[in-house]
Design an enzyme around this catalytic site. Structure first.
Site, mmCIF file in Angstrom:
data_model
loop_
_atom_site.group_PDB
_atom_site.id
_atom_site.type_symbol
_atom_site.label_atom_id
_atom_site.label_comp_id
_atom_site.label_asym_id
_atom_site.label_seq_id
_atom_site.Cartn_x
_atom_site.Cartn_y
_atom_site.Cartn_z
ATOM 1 N N ARG A 57 0.804 -1.233 0.000
ATOM 2 C CA ARG A 57 0.000 0.000 0.000
ATOM 3 C C ARG A 57 0.831 1.274 0.000
ATOM 4 O O ARG A 57 0.571 2.203 -0.774
ATOM 5 C CB ARG A 57 -0.943 0.044 1.216
ATOM 6 N N THR A 58 1.797 1.358 0.893
ATOM 7 C CA THR A 58 2.493 2.639 1.057
ATOM 8 C C THR A 58 3.264 2.988 -0.218
ATOM 9 O O THR A 58 3.152 4.102 -0.734
ATOM 10 C CB THR A 58 3.436 2.587 2.279
ATOM 11 N N LYS A 86 26.509 -4.036 -1.848
ATOM 12 C CA LYS A 86 27.988 -3.988 -1.923
ATOM 13 C C LYS A 86 28.568 -3.240 -0.729
ATOM 14 O O LYS A 86 29.750 -2.940 -0.698
ATOM 15 C CB LYS A 86 28.412 -3.285 -3.208
ATOM 16 N N ARG A 107 11.286 3.813 3.363
ATOM 17 C CA ARG A 107 10.894 2.856 4.424
ATOM 18 C C ARG A 107 12.131 2.038 4.770
ATOM 19 O O ARG A 107 12.826 1.557 3.871
ATOM 20 C CB ARG A 107 9.776 1.926 3.953
ATOM 21 N N HIS A 135 4.953 5.884 11.543
ATOM 22 C CA HIS A 135 4.434 5.748 10.171
ATOM 23 C C HIS A 135 3.491 6.936 9.976
ATOM 24 O O HIS A 135 2.279 6.786 9.894
ATOM 25 C CB HIS A 135 3.712 4.405 10.054
HETATM 26 N N1 CP Z 1 -0.307 0.020 5.819
HETATM 27 C C1 CP Z 1 0.915 -0.257 5.288
HETATM 28 O O1 CP Z 1 1.939 0.356 5.660
HETATM 29 O O2 CP Z 1 0.890 -1.219 4.328
HETATM 30 P P1 CP Z 1 2.143 -1.727 3.500
HETATM 31 O O3 CP Z 1 3.103 -2.369 4.479
HETATM 32 O O4 CP Z 1 1.596 -2.688 2.486
HETATM 33 O O5 CP Z 1 2.784 -0.520 2.877
#
Ligand code: CP
Length: 308
Positions: A57-58, A86, A107, A135
């Site tokens: 999703r993100t 590397k 991320r 998040h």
């Molecule tokens: N909600 C969320 O962060 O989903 P993903 O891990 O799929 O990005």
């Protein structure tokens, strides 16, 4: 507040006014997108998505948001396909990627990695999740979803369920909710309680907090039930995970005790916390929540790029 070049690292950096501004901008962009189909605010701009951890999703909603703003996207979804393999440092990776792009979304499994990236980069950096820490963009889309469902956030009773220890979405969301007049129900197994420092801060900031492991005992009180996955990958010991695996399953039977108007949310992915039969119930809004990621991330990209 000058949004151009602003980093989005922690929801703690957001005032209520900032949050409301992002939500209003997202509402406007969602309306414009419906009317016009495609926008061109970010034409010529490039987003770099650096995902050192899995995501559906993100990453995809950031990419969709950038395309819908008329911009383009580069990036990777696995560090193993990059020169990190590397031995290249995060610092050098960021210094490199900023030569190719106008905004970075990152991320990373390590807490603080997004903050480090923001310190290194001269372009805006947006945290798409750092370890168990934060998040913030998920939180903004969660608030957007709640506001769309109820027309308000103040006055609601909100239950956070599941892995409150390792779940970064509930850490960010509970901190954001300190800006609102809400009552919080923290529902988890003993092993997965919300970290003490967060609970203390919630109480210091005037939030009424109830902690329990008994979902069925409190579900009738709630306006929102925000379920989370038990974060298997963050347990230091698999035996500990096995003790709490499958602690809660929301199904139609459990929901019989809920208010008619209860809304069930989940940041997804789910494993077994919500039975698929709930998806078609009046309570489920977790796929609307998925959709909210696009307008909210369009707003964040447009604002930090200074193109709105
Ligand atoms: N909600 C969320 O962060 O989903 P993903 O891990 O799929 O990005």
């Amino acid at each position: 507040m000058d949004w151009k070049n602003r980093d989005v690292i922690s929801i703690r950096d957001f005032s209520r006014e900032d949050i409301e501004f992002v939500l209003k901008t997202a509402e406007r962009l969602e309306r414009e997108l419906k009317e016009k189909g495609h926008l061109d605010y970010a034409t010529g701009k490039i987003l770099a998505t650096l995902f050192f951890e899995p995501s559906t999703r993100t990453r995809l909603s950031f990419e969709s948001a950038m395309h819908r703003l008329g911009g383009s996207v580069i990036g990777f979804s696995e560090a193993s396909s990059t020169s990190v393999r590397k031995g290249e440092s995060l610092r050098d990776t960021i210094k490199t990627v900023e030569q190719y792009s106008d905004v970075i979304v990152i991320r990373h499994p390590k807490e603080g990695a997004a903050r480090l990236a923001a310190e290194v980069a001269d372009i805006p950096v947006i945290n798409a999740g750092d370890g168990s820490n934060q998040h913030p963009t998920q939180t903004l889309l969660d608030l957007y979803t709640i506001k769309s469902a109820f027309g308000k956030i103040d006055g609601l009773r909100i239950g956070l369920l599941g892995d409150l220890k390792y779940g970064r979405t509930v850490h960010s969301l509970s901190e954001a909710l300190t800006h609102y007049d809400v009552e919080l129900y923290l529902i988890s197994p003993e092993l997965l309680r919300m970290p003490r420092h967060i609970v203390e801060e919630l109480r210091e900031r005037g939030i009424r907090v109830h902690e329990t492991d008994d979902l069925e005992g409190v579900i009738g009180e709630l306006d929102v039930l925000y379920a989370t996955r038990i974060q298997k990958e963050r347990f230091p010991d698999e035996q500990e995970y096995l003790k709490v695996k499958g602690s809660y399953v929301i199904d139609r039977e459990v929901l019989k005790k809920a208010k008619e108007t209860l809304k069930v949310m989940h940041p997804l992915p789910r494993v077994d916390e919500i039975h698929p039969s709930v998806d078609s119930s009046k309570h489920a809004i977790y796929f609307k929540q998925v959709f909210s990621g696009v307008p909210v991330r369009m707003a964040l990209l447009g604002l930090t790029l200074g193109v709105l």
